[in-house]
Design an enzyme around this catalytic site. Structure first.
Site, PDB file in Angstrom:
ATOM      1  N   ALA A  50      -6.159 -27.777   0.361  1.00  0.00           N
ATOM      2  CA  ALA A  50      -4.935 -26.601   0.667  1.00  0.00           C
ATOM      3  C   ALA A  50      -4.051 -27.040   1.557  1.00  0.00           C
ATOM      4  O   ALA A  50      -4.285 -27.978   2.489  1.00  0.00           O
ATOM      5  CB  ALA A  50      -5.589 -25.379   1.302  1.00  0.00           C
ATOM      6  N   ASP A  51      -2.664 -26.945   1.374  1.00  0.00           N
ATOM      7  CA  ASP A  51      -1.757 -27.026   2.346  1.00  0.00           C
ATOM      8  C   ASP A  51      -2.113 -26.168   3.719  1.00  0.00           C
ATOM      9  O   ASP A  51      -3.035 -25.122   3.485  1.00  0.00           O
ATOM     10  CB  ASP A  51      -0.347 -26.672   1.991  1.00  0.00           C
ATOM     11  CG  ASP A  51       0.606 -27.247   2.877  1.00  0.00           C
ATOM     12  OD1 ASP A  51       0.159 -27.761   3.987  1.00  0.00           O
ATOM     13  OD2 ASP A  51       1.969 -27.282   2.751  1.00  0.00           O
ATOM     14  N   TRP A  52      -1.842 -26.267   4.683  1.00  0.00           N
ATOM     15  CA  TRP A  52      -2.490 -25.685   5.914  1.00  0.00           C
ATOM     16  C   TRP A  52      -1.906 -24.179   6.032  1.00  0.00           C
ATOM     17  O   TRP A  52      -1.048 -23.844   6.159  1.00  0.00           O
ATOM     18  CB  TRP A  52      -2.163 -26.587   7.071  1.00  0.00           C
ATOM     19  CG  TRP A  52      -2.829 -27.543   7.599  1.00  0.00           C
ATOM     20  CD1 TRP A  52      -3.643 -27.529   8.773  1.00  0.00           C
ATOM     21  CD2 TRP A  52      -3.551 -28.798   6.785  1.00  0.00           C
ATOM     22  NE1 TRP A  52      -4.253 -28.872   8.812  1.00  0.00           N
ATOM     23  CE2 TRP A  52      -4.463 -29.493   7.673  1.00  0.00           C
ATOM     24  CE3 TRP A  52      -3.500 -29.118   5.724  1.00  0.00           C
ATOM     25  CZ2 TRP A  52      -5.152 -30.491   7.187  1.00  0.00           C
ATOM     26  CZ3 TRP A  52      -4.212 -30.052   4.963  1.00  0.00           C
ATOM     27  CH2 TRP A  52      -4.980 -30.854   5.666  1.00  0.00           C
TER      28      TRP A  52
END
Ligand code: BGC
Length: 738
Positions: free
Chosen positions: A265-267
């Site tokens: 996931a992107d953060w």
């Protein structure tokens, strides 16, 4: 329990000749076994709690392994241009270690501008070594989102507007990184082309534009480079977050392309447990919990793929099929990285890496304009060089978002020039304007004091005074890494240069016509003074050796050979997303320009750009012969080769980037006038001639037919077009696909 799975189990076997000792290791620890078998063996030994732990973060940048089985944690690091400093366990702030100052490599825009696959390989290998030494097994990069608008704050982290060029450059980068036993994490998948509303904007795009423009680099990363991880994007597509998106992840990435790696996931990109379970999200990071301050013993337990998932499994709401699939992917990552006993050790902050960065920088700098051969600086005739502009002194590696670094050192353009020129000429400096005086990002400080209390008039007056009697003036300006410039989190507000630089440049050229403007940026900027200023150089963000590389090019130690990877429009309205009024949009943005991004748009609308895609000059000149084809007709399972002679007609050795574009003369569906389908960077000594060959198959002739949901190469006539840029066409040859 511990005993049962001891790393090494010694068993005694009875042999024909008596007692014989033999060592047996569990399958998952046996290097000789295929990774698939090792994964299945480890998976079978894991509890459901261990599996859940493995698919979400335990700190800002790490996730657990399986301690009981000796499977290590995963440690991720930004970013595409250098290894981020260590941060605190649950904070973005740097941890203030004293041994984590890295080499900053040029931003990916500069790498792409080399158009040199060997440079991409060198980059990937070098940055991979830095990551490995720092014990990271996932490098959060490279970024391959397509340059849709010159206002996108993160364009500097990407590789430009063309899917073919980006694809060709990303593959060796990934291979270089992964040769260190460090996974590349190609980002941001997909359609993350702006920062405004990045967490919420829903992108509406046609299938054709999706497949032909926005996806090819990701596909190449998966199928040609075999990337081990991919990062989901923040934005939405078809109403679903890209990080847990049925269409992008399940259907395309894992379905059509057969991706076997892990989707990271992107953060903070995960927003829903069920969607994350079912729509292909494998490793959750950065969800916006307030860390340990939340009053829970461990806030990471509250991640969407943590306790909430476990609860759903325990109460029977969801099964474990999806969980096993995620864990398989994360285990595979471990076997390819942390569990690979043969991976090299890496190296960090070395001279070798600094030199690699410098070489890439030197090849990426683009000479945009060189009237009256103002460059290279003729040191034999130059007594005084005036350097003007904040970017001549400002550190550019601190700031800009997640790609911000803590560097071992950074050579500024002014220092680079002074060092190179030494006593051969006097170098005088005036700042000319105050732009961004800050130099602090997440606790990393540049250490520069750029405060200046003088008024704009005073600063300009000083600059004009300094410039007036110099033999040549080098203005180093452009953008920087502060908010609303080349920086994550916001987009730029305008195409023009900030801090009244246009005014200063206009005044400078009035007092001294020998002016060279070096534009330090990762984006196109407007240049209303283009006709007055003889020399223009695109300087990018060049990292640790920025000043050295720039000086080499300005004095001619290095003959410039970079070319633009995106179009510089004269004005914002000439840029497709803005012309159609679809940037940045609101909660939704519709890419109504479709396929016509960059030069595809200027070709279609017959717009003359300020500087076209593929443009870049040299201190020498190149003559092109006429392109020929080895056949007039090709069958659909055949190949065709085009050849063109290129000669260095000047007095210096140089490199030329020869570009092949294809035009589908007649097609059922609308197609761009031409599309890049080949490029070759060829080194030619003064007077030397070489033949450049391009061999293509039908994939270079195909378009994505949205009705058939497949690539189609339509029989008929095509043109192979050879250009020195997308506007500087040298010759064409027609051929037929049978
Ligand atoms: C960025 C990513 C980055 C991540 C971790 C996010 O905000 O979009 O590119 O890798 O943070 O720092």
């Amino acid at each position: 329990m511990l005993k049962k799975f001891r790393v090494v189990v010694i068993t005694l076997l009875l042999g024909s000749s008596g007692m014989q000792a033999q060592t047996t290791v569990p399958v998952y620890l046996d290097d000789n076994k295929p990774i698939k078998e090792r994964v299945e063996d480890a998976l079978a030994k894991m509890t459901v709690e261990e599996k859940i732990a493995m698919i979400h973060a335990q700190s800002k940048f790490s996730s657990p392994g399986v301690p009981r089985l000796g499977i290590p944690e995963n440690w991720m690091t930004d970013g595409p241009h250098g290894i981020r400093p260590e941060v605190l366990w649950d904070e973005w702030s740097q941890a203030a270690w004293t041994n984590d100052s890295c080499i900053a490599f040029p931003a990916l825009t500069a790498l792409a501008a080399t158009w040199n696959k060997d440079m991409a390989k060198l980059y990937g290998k070098s940055i991979g070594e830095e990551a490995r030494y720092r014990n990271k097994n996932v490098l959060l990069g490279p970024g391959v989102n397509i340059y849709r608008s010159p206002l996108n704050g993160r364009n500097f982290e990407y590789m430009g507007e063309d899917p073919f060029l980006t694809s060709k450059m990303v593959v060796p980068y990934i291979q270089g990184v992964q040769s260190n036993g460090v996974a590349a994490c190609v980002k941001h998948f997909a359609l993350n082309n702006q920062e405004t509303n990045r967490h919420s904007v829903n992108v509406v795009v046609s299938d054709r534009a999706l497949y032909e423009i926005y996806l090819p680099a990701f596909k190449a990363a998966v199928q040609e480079a075999g990337t081990w991880t991919i990062m989901g994007a923040y934005n939405k597509y078809k109403g679903e977050q890209a990080c847990h998106n049925q269409y992008l992840i399940n259907d395309i990435l894992k379905g059509e392309w057969g991706f076997e790696g892990a989707v990271v996931a992107d953060w903070g990109g995960v927003h829903d447990t069920k969607q994350a379970i079912y729509n292909g999200m494998d490793m959750e990071f950065g969800t916006w919990t307030d860390g340990l301050a939340w009053g829970k013993s461990n806030a990471y337990d509250n991640y969407y793929l943590a306790a909430p998932y476990l609860k759903m499994i325990k109460n029977g709401e969801v099964g474990t099929k999806e969980l096993d699939d995620k864990v398989r992917r994360v285990l595979r990552l471990a076997f390819l990285t942390t569990m690979d006993k043969n991976r090299p050790w890496g190296s960090f902050g070395t001279e070798e890496h600094a030199l690699a960065g410098r070489k890439i920088a030197e090849e990426g700098i683009v000479l945009l304009q060189n009237k009256n051969d103002i460059l290279p600086i003729n040191l034999a005739k130059t007594k005084k060089i005036a350097v003007i502009g904040e970017n001549a002194i400002k550190m550019m590696t601190v700031g800009g978002g997640s790609s911000s670094l803590k560097v071992k050192y950074e050579i500024s353009p002014l220092d680079g020039l002074k060092k190179r020129i030494g006593s051969q000429a006097e170098v005088v400096f005036a700042r000319g304007y105050v732009g961004d005086a800050s130099g602090d990002y997440n606790g990393v400080v540049s250490g520069q004091n750029l405060q200046d209390k003088r008024s704009a008039q005073e600063l300009m007056a000083e600059a004009l005074q300094v410039a007036k009697d110099a033999d040549i003036v080098i203005f180093v300006g452009g953008l920087n890494k502060s908010d609303f410039q080349d920086s994550e989190g916001n987009d730029r507000k305008e195409l023009g240069l900030p801090y009244s630089q246009d005014k200063l440049i206009t005044e400078l050229v009035k007092v001294n016509k020998n002016l060279v403007v070096v534009n330090v940026s990762g984006n196109a900027v407007a240049m209303p003074w283009v006709n007055q200023v003889p020399g223009i150089v695109q300087g990018w963000f060049l990292g640790t050796e920025a000043g050295t590389a720039l000086a080499s090019v300005l004095v001619g130690d290095v003959n410039p050979s970079g070319k633009l990877t995106f179009t510089f429009p004269v004005k914002l309205q000439d840029s497709p997303a803005h012309s159609v009024g679809q940037f940045p949009g609101g909660n939704e943005v519709e890419y109504t320009e479709g396929l016509f991004v960059g030069y595809r748009w200027t070709d279609k609308k017959k717009i003359k750009p300020l500087f076209p895609f593929g443009h870049g000059l040299s201190y020498t000149t190149f003559d092109y012969g006429k392109v020929s084809a080895d056949k007039k007709q090709m069958a659909s399972d055949d190949k065709i080769t085009f050849s063109v002679k290129v000669k260095n007609t000047g007095k210096r050795d140089g490199q030329e980037i020869v570009q092949l574009y294809i035009n589908d003369v007649k097609s059922t569906l609308e197609r761009p006038e031409k599309e890049l389908k080949g490029f070759e960077k060829v080194a030619l000594k003064a007077g030397e001639e070489k033949t450049v060959n391009f061999t293509i198959d039908k994939s270079a002739l195909s378009y994505f037919d949205d009705k058939k949901h497949d690539w189609v190469a339509e029989p008929g006539y095509f043109e192979a077009i050879i250009g020195a840029s997308s506007s500087d066409i040298r010759s064409k040859v027609k051929f037929e696909l049978k």
